[in-house]
Motif scaffolding. Structure first.
Motif, mmCIF file in Angstrom:
data_model
loop_
_atom_site.group_PDB
_atom_site.id
_atom_site.type_symbol
_atom_site.label_atom_id
_atom_site.label_comp_id
_atom_site.label_asym_id
_atom_site.label_seq_id
_atom_site.Cartn_x
_atom_site.Cartn_y
_atom_site.Cartn_z
ATOM 1 N N ALA A 117 0.806 -1.222 0.000
ATOM 2 C CA ALA A 117 0.000 0.000 0.000
ATOM 3 C C ALA A 117 0.839 1.271 0.000
ATOM 4 O O ALA A 117 0.304 2.361 -0.188
ATOM 5 C CB ALA A 117 -0.946 -0.003 1.204
ATOM 6 N N THR A 118 2.144 1.124 0.206
ATOM 7 C CA THR A 118 3.066 2.270 0.238
ATOM 8 C C THR A 118 4.351 1.855 -0.466
ATOM 9 O O THR A 118 5.354 1.555 0.177
ATOM 10 C CB THR A 118 3.332 2.698 1.700
ATOM 11 N N LEU A 119 4.337 1.834 -1.789
ATOM 12 C CA LEU A 119 5.408 1.257 -2.599
ATOM 13 C C LEU A 119 6.793 1.821 -2.300
ATOM 14 O O LEU A 119 7.738 1.059 -2.100
ATOM 15 C CB LEU A 119 5.084 1.425 -4.082
ATOM 16 N N GLY A 120 6.930 3.130 -2.290
ATOM 17 C CA GLY A 120 8.242 3.729 -2.031
ATOM 18 C C GLY A 120 9.321 3.144 -2.911
ATOM 19 O O GLY A 120 9.176 3.067 -4.133
ATOM 20 N N ASN A 121 10.404 2.680 -2.296
ATOM 21 C CA ASN A 121 11.531 2.109 -3.038
ATOM 22 C C ASN A 121 11.329 0.642 -3.421
ATOM 23 O O ASN A 121 12.199 0.035 -4.028
ATOM 24 C CB ASN A 121 12.820 2.283 -2.234
ATOM 25 N N GLY A 122 10.206 0.051 -3.022
ATOM 26 C CA GLY A 122 9.831 -1.274 -3.507
ATOM 27 C C GLY A 122 10.282 -2.469 -2.695
ATOM 28 O O GLY A 122 10.128 -3.599 -3.145
ATOM 29 N N HIS A 123 10.774 -2.267 -1.490
ATOM 30 C CA HIS A 123 11.294 -3.396 -0.710
ATOM 31 C C HIS A 123 10.200 -4.391 -0.327
ATOM 32 O O HIS A 123 10.420 -5.610 -0.388
ATOM 33 C CB HIS A 123 12.037 -2.909 0.525
ATOM 34 N N ASP A 124 9.030 -3.888 0.049
ATOM 35 C CA ASP A 124 7.942 -4.801 0.408
ATOM 36 C C ASP A 124 7.385 -5.510 -0.822
ATOM 37 O O ASP A 124 7.125 -6.712 -0.781
ATOM 38 C CB ASP A 124 6.824 -4.038 1.130
ATOM 39 N N ALA A 125 7.210 -4.786 -1.912
ATOM 40 C CA ALA A 125 6.746 -5.418 -3.156
ATOM 41 C C ALA A 125 7.736 -6.495 -3.595
ATOM 42 O O ALA A 125 7.335 -7.585 -4.011
ATOM 43 C CB ALA A 125 6.559 -4.376 -4.252
ATOM 44 N N VAL A 158 8.784 8.547 -7.936
ATOM 45 C CA VAL A 158 9.114 7.359 -7.147
ATOM 46 C C VAL A 158 8.430 6.138 -7.760
ATOM 47 O O VAL A 158 9.051 5.075 -7.918
ATOM 48 C CB VAL A 158 8.688 7.543 -5.677
ATOM 49 N N TYR A 159 7.177 6.289 -8.108
ATOM 50 C CA TYR A 159 6.404 5.207 -8.723
ATOM 51 C C TYR A 159 7.085 4.693 -9.992
ATOM 52 O O TYR A 159 7.323 3.493 -10.145
ATOM 53 C CB TYR A 159 4.983 5.708 -9.026
ATOM 54 N N GLN A 160 7.406 5.607 -10.906
ATOM 55 C CA GLN A 160 8.016 5.216 -12.183
ATOM 56 C C GLN A 160 9.343 4.497 -11.970
ATOM 57 O O GLN A 160 9.594 3.441 -12.562
ATOM 58 C CB GLN A 160 8.222 6.455 -13.076
ATOM 59 N N PHE A 215 4.170 3.388 6.872
ATOM 60 C CA PHE A 215 3.717 4.765 6.948
ATOM 61 C C PHE A 215 4.900 5.710 7.084
ATOM 62 O O PHE A 215 5.946 5.344 7.593
ATOM 63 C CB PHE A 215 2.761 4.939 8.131
ATOM 64 N N GLY A 216 4.730 6.938 6.628
ATOM 65 C CA GLY A 216 5.792 7.936 6.752
ATOM 66 C C GLY A 216 6.149 8.514 5.408
ATOM 67 O O GLY A 216 5.284 8.766 4.582
ATOM 68 N N TYR A 217 7.440 8.658 5.170
ATOM 69 C CA TYR A 217 7.913 9.219 3.911
ATOM 70 C C TYR A 217 8.850 8.226 3.246
ATOM 71 O O TYR A 217 9.359 7.301 3.879
ATOM 72 C CB TYR A 217 8.610 10.568 4.130
ATOM 73 N N CYS A 218 9.072 8.415 1.960
ATOM 74 C CA CYS A 218 9.937 7.525 1.189
ATOM 75 C C CYS A 218 11.395 7.817 1.536
ATOM 76 O O CYS A 218 11.856 8.946 1.354
ATOM 77 C CB CYS A 218 9.685 7.719 -0.303
ATOM 78 N N PRO A 219 12.132 6.827 2.038
ATOM 79 C CA PRO A 219 13.539 7.053 2.366
ATOM 80 C C PRO A 219 14.327 7.589 1.169
ATOM 81 O O PRO A 219 14.202 7.096 0.058
ATOM 82 C CB PRO A 219 14.045 5.657 2.764
ATOM 83 N N THR A 272 2.718 10.132 4.527
ATOM 84 C CA THR A 272 1.359 9.633 4.602
ATOM 85 C C THR A 272 0.618 10.487 5.631
ATOM 86 O O THR A 272 1.242 11.056 6.536
ATOM 87 C CB THR A 272 1.348 8.144 5.002
ATOM 88 N N GLN A 273 -0.688 10.584 5.490
ATOM 89 C CA GLN A 273 -1.506 11.446 6.352
ATOM 90 C C GLN A 273 -2.531 10.615 7.118
ATOM 91 O O GLN A 273 -3.052 9.635 6.598
ATOM 92 C CB GLN A 273 -2.236 12.494 5.506
ATOM 93 N N VAL A 274 -2.830 11.057 8.328
ATOM 94 C CA VAL A 274 -3.708 10.289 9.207
ATOM 95 C C VAL A 274 -5.071 9.996 8.573
ATOM 96 O O VAL A 274 -5.548 8.862 8.643
ATOM 97 C CB VAL A 274 -3.852 10.976 10.596
ATOM 98 N N GLU A 275 -5.691 10.959 7.937
ATOM 99 C CA GLU A 275 -7.032 10.752 7.383
ATOM 100 C C GLU A 275 -7.035 9.717 6.265
ATOM 101 O O GLU A 275 -7.869 8.806 6.238
ATOM 102 C CB GLU A 275 -7.620 12.078 6.872
#
Length: 172
Positions: free
Chosen positions: A25-33, A53-55, A90-94, A102-105
């Motif tokens: 749910a938070t791709l970032g640099n792709g470690h979890d994917a 970041v996505y591309q 959650f947070g920001y992309c390293p 990411t935002q609470v709402e």
């Protein structure tokens, strides 16, 4: 010693199999994917709000099993599939703009929506970071999780001050 992300991956591993459908749910640099792909799952959906970041990450991972969504994780319900495992960092992309977090709402909404299509015995890993917005996100999401009667929850944290921690959710 293992990292909190390593613990989250260990937690998710028992829900993974050859036919598993997963969500980063938070791709970032792709470690979890990449973790999901390394487990030879059937499909991985990945969400990232920052187009650059996505591309870059989609090109790096380059897998036919990876379905990218260049949008906020609050739109996670557009997947319309029952899933085996979901991960949120959650947070920001390293290594990127720390002001884009990411935002609470939207994070609370994303977790709520994700939970609705998590299959029975499916698992969701939530990794929280101790910046100000992260603390607010964690509190809101945990408060909501505590209202559910059909979950088992686990929390793993380092004892040092201001360290990230992981909450594991298994749907009964």
């Amino acid at each position: 010693m293992k990292s909190i992300v390593d613990y989250s991956h260990e937690f998710l591993a028992s829900a993974l199999h050859k036919g598993a459908i997963c969500v980063d749910a938070t791709l970032g640099n792709g470690h979890d994917a990449q973790f999901f792909l390394d487990q030879n799952v059937r499909k991985v959906h990945a969400f990232e709000i920052q187009e650059d970041v996505y591309q870059k990450t989609m090109e790096k991972l380059n897998s036919k099993k990876l379905y990218g969504h260049c949008k906020s994780h609050e739109y996670i319900d557009e997947i319309e599939e029952v899933v085996d495992a979901i991960v949120f960092n959650f947070g920001y992309c390293p290594g990127k703009e720390e002001a884009i977090t990411t935002q609470v709402e939207t994070s609370l909404l994303a977790v709520q929506r994700a939970y609705t299509f998590l299959k029975r015995k499916g698992r969701m890993a939530l990794v929280f970071y101790p910046h100000e917005e992260g603390k607010r996100e964690a509190q809101a999401i945990l408060n909501w999780l505590y209202t559910l009667s059909d979950v088992d929850l686990i929390k793993i944290e380092m004892l040092q001050k201001e360290c990230p921690y992981f909450v594991g959710v298994e749907k009964k």
